[in-house]
Design a protein around this motif. Structure first.
Motif, PDB file in Angstrom:
ATOM      1  N   SER A  51       0.862  -1.185   0.000  1.00  0.00           N
ATOM      2  CA  SER A  51       0.000   0.000   0.000  1.00  0.00           C
ATOM      3  C   SER A  51       0.894   1.230   0.000  1.00  0.00           C
ATOM      4  O   SER A  51       2.044   1.176   0.468  1.00  0.00           O
ATOM      5  N   LYS A  52       0.368   2.346  -0.498  1.00  0.00           N
ATOM      6  CA  LYS A  52       1.176   3.563  -0.595  1.00  0.00           C
ATOM      7  C   LYS A  52       1.248   4.271   0.756  1.00  0.00           C
ATOM      8  O   LYS A  52       0.243   4.458   1.424  1.00  0.00           O
ATOM      9  N   GLU A  53       2.448   4.647   1.094  1.00  0.00           N
ATOM     10  CA  GLU A  53       2.646   5.409   2.310  1.00  0.00           C
ATOM     11  C   GLU A  53       2.711   6.902   1.972  1.00  0.00           C
ATOM     12  O   GLU A  53       2.607   7.293   0.810  1.00  0.00           O
ATOM     13  N   ILE A  78      -1.780  17.570   2.588  1.00  0.00           N
ATOM     14  CA  ILE A  78      -2.994  16.822   2.251  1.00  0.00           C
ATOM     15  C   ILE A  78      -2.702  15.326   2.168  1.00  0.00           C
ATOM     16  O   ILE A  78      -3.616  14.482   2.192  1.00  0.00           O
ATOM     17  N   LYS A  79      -1.404  14.965   2.073  1.00  0.00           N
ATOM     18  CA  LYS A  79      -1.003  13.563   1.984  1.00  0.00           C
ATOM     19  C   LYS A  79      -0.895  12.892   3.351  1.00  0.00           C
ATOM     20  O   LYS A  79      -0.556  11.723   3.443  1.00  0.00           O
ATOM     21  N   SER A  80      -1.204  13.641   4.398  1.00  0.00           N
ATOM     22  CA  SER A  80      -1.120  13.077   5.740  1.00  0.00           C
ATOM     23  C   SER A  80      -2.082  11.898   5.901  1.00  0.00           C
ATOM     24  O   SER A  80      -3.199  11.928   5.383  1.00  0.00           O
ATOM     25  N   PRO A  81      -1.676  10.883   6.622  1.00  0.00           N
ATOM     26  CA  PRO A  81      -2.540   9.702   6.810  1.00  0.00           C
ATOM     27  C   PRO A  81      -3.868   9.998   7.513  1.00  0.00           C
ATOM     28  O   PRO A  81      -4.792   9.196   7.423  1.00  0.00           O
ATOM     29  N   VAL A  82      -3.992  11.135   8.181  1.00  0.00           N
ATOM     30  CA  VAL A  82      -5.246  11.438   8.882  1.00  0.00           C
ATOM     31  C   VAL A  82      -6.327  11.947   7.938  1.00  0.00           C
ATOM     32  O   VAL A  82      -7.498  12.032   8.318  1.00  0.00           O
ATOM     33  N   PHE A  83      -5.969  12.267   6.693  1.00  0.00           N
ATOM     34  CA  PHE A  83      -6.950  12.752   5.723  1.00  0.00           C
ATOM     35  C   PHE A  83      -7.348  11.643   4.744  1.00  0.00           C
ATOM     36  O   PHE A  83      -6.542  10.770   4.411  1.00  0.00           O
ATOM     37  N   VAL A  84      -8.576  11.711   4.275  1.00  0.00           N
ATOM     38  CA  VAL A  84      -9.031  10.772   3.251  1.00  0.00           C
ATOM     39  C   VAL A  84      -8.176  10.943   1.991  1.00  0.00           C
ATOM     40  O   VAL A  84      -7.986  12.062   1.512  1.00  0.00           O
ATOM     41  N   GLY A  85      -7.664   9.855   1.464  1.00  0.00           N
ATOM     42  CA  GLY A  85      -6.801   9.921   0.290  1.00  0.00           C
ATOM     43  C   GLY A  85      -5.345  10.072   0.629  1.00  0.00           C
ATOM     44  O   GLY A  85      -4.493  10.084  -0.257  1.00  0.00           O
ATOM     45  N   GLY A  86      -5.055  10.145   1.940  1.00  0.00           N
ATOM     46  CA  GLY A  86      -3.661  10.252   2.346  1.00  0.00           C
ATOM     47  C   GLY A  86      -2.983   8.894   2.376  1.00  0.00           C
ATOM     48  O   GLY A  86      -3.593   7.865   2.079  1.00  0.00           O
ATOM     49  N   PHE A  90       1.969   2.535   8.430  1.00  0.00           N
ATOM     50  CA  PHE A  90       2.484   1.178   8.629  1.00  0.00           C
ATOM     51  C   PHE A  90       1.777   0.162   7.714  1.00  0.00           C
ATOM     52  O   PHE A  90       1.358  -0.915   8.150  1.00  0.00           O
ATOM     53  N   GLY A  91       1.613   0.531   6.449  1.00  0.00           N
ATOM     54  CA  GLY A  91       0.954  -0.360   5.502  1.00  0.00           C
ATOM     55  C   GLY A  91       1.811  -1.558   5.158  1.00  0.00           C
ATOM     56  O   GLY A  91       3.013  -1.596   5.454  1.00  0.00           O
ATOM     57  N   PRO A  92       1.215  -2.581   4.528  1.00  0.00           N
ATOM     58  CA  PRO A  92       1.978  -3.777   4.149  1.00  0.00           C
ATOM     59  C   PRO A  92       3.018  -3.473   3.075  1.00  0.00           C
ATOM     60  O   PRO A  92       2.795  -2.636   2.198  1.00  0.00           O
TER      61      PRO A  92
END
Length: 209
Positions: A51-53, A78-86, A90-92
């Motif tokens: 998955s994309k980090e 906007i790329k922060s993980p707390v936003f939708v689409g971010g 710790f993805g696979p």
């Protein structure tokens, strides 16, 4: 251990073969079976999950709002993980799941699995046969004659036989392998093991070491 040899009609041929005690009569080692099955299943995993980090997401790096005075948490991208689409936290990531096992342990595991099947009287010895052409119906007739229709069965051939292999390929409950392709998982996973006469020498030479 003596076993009667059957023909493809499920009838006894009048001949018997002796299954080697060094392969079909050992002291079963359940832990070796467990290790080899776990290795086999682990080695089937592709490990291509990804998955994309945050650093891999396509998006603006502009600070989306001022640092102070908004009454909400600060945000820098906007790329922060707390936003939708971010990005994902710790993805696979791609991983190699391959496990290795000592060849002596693998050999012991296969012998243990075959011994357990022999004790359960789940081993059938069938005379060598062939089909004129690949046809599922021919293989289904063999299963019906042996009383294995709808049950998980493993047919072990001495050498590669495309007509027999292709005839069984559409049947989910049956699998055809050669003696060199025999694995602990396939033995354990089947309800019945059907050994063609031509496979016995190969199995014994591979495992009685």
């Amino acid at each position: 251990m003596e076993v009667a040899v059957l023909d493809i009609n499920g009838k006894e041929t009048g001949r018997k073969v002796t299954l080697s005690d060094s392969v079909f009569g050992v002291e079963p080692n359940n832990h070796a079976i467990y290790l080899d099955v776990k290795r086999y299943l682990a080695n089937q995993r592709q490990g291509t999950h990804k998955s994309k980090e945050r650093a891999e997401i396509a998006g603006s790096t502009r600070k989306i709002k001022k640092q102070k005075g908004t009454g909400t948490a600060r945000a820098g991208s906007i790329k922060s993980p707390v936003f939708v689409g971010g990005g994902r936290i710790f993805g696979p990531r791609p991983k190699d799941y391959t496990q290795k096992l000592n060849k002596n342990v693998k050999r012991l595991a296969r012998k243990s699995a075959l011994t357990l099947k022999a004790k359960e009287q789940s081993v059938i010895v069938l005379e060598d046969f062939n089909f004129d052409a690949p046809k599922t119906k021919n293989f289904t007739n063999v299963l019906n004659a042996l009383g294995l229709a709808g049950k998980k069965s493993l047919f072990v051939l001495g050498d590669t036989n495309n007509n027999v292999y292709l005839s069984s390929r559409n049947l989910k409950s049956s699998e055809v392998v050669t003696s060199s392709e025999l694995s602990t998982y396939k033995i354990v996973n089947a309800n019945s093991i059907v050994l063609l006469e031509g496979s016995l020498e190969g199995i014994e030479s591979n495992l009685s070491k």
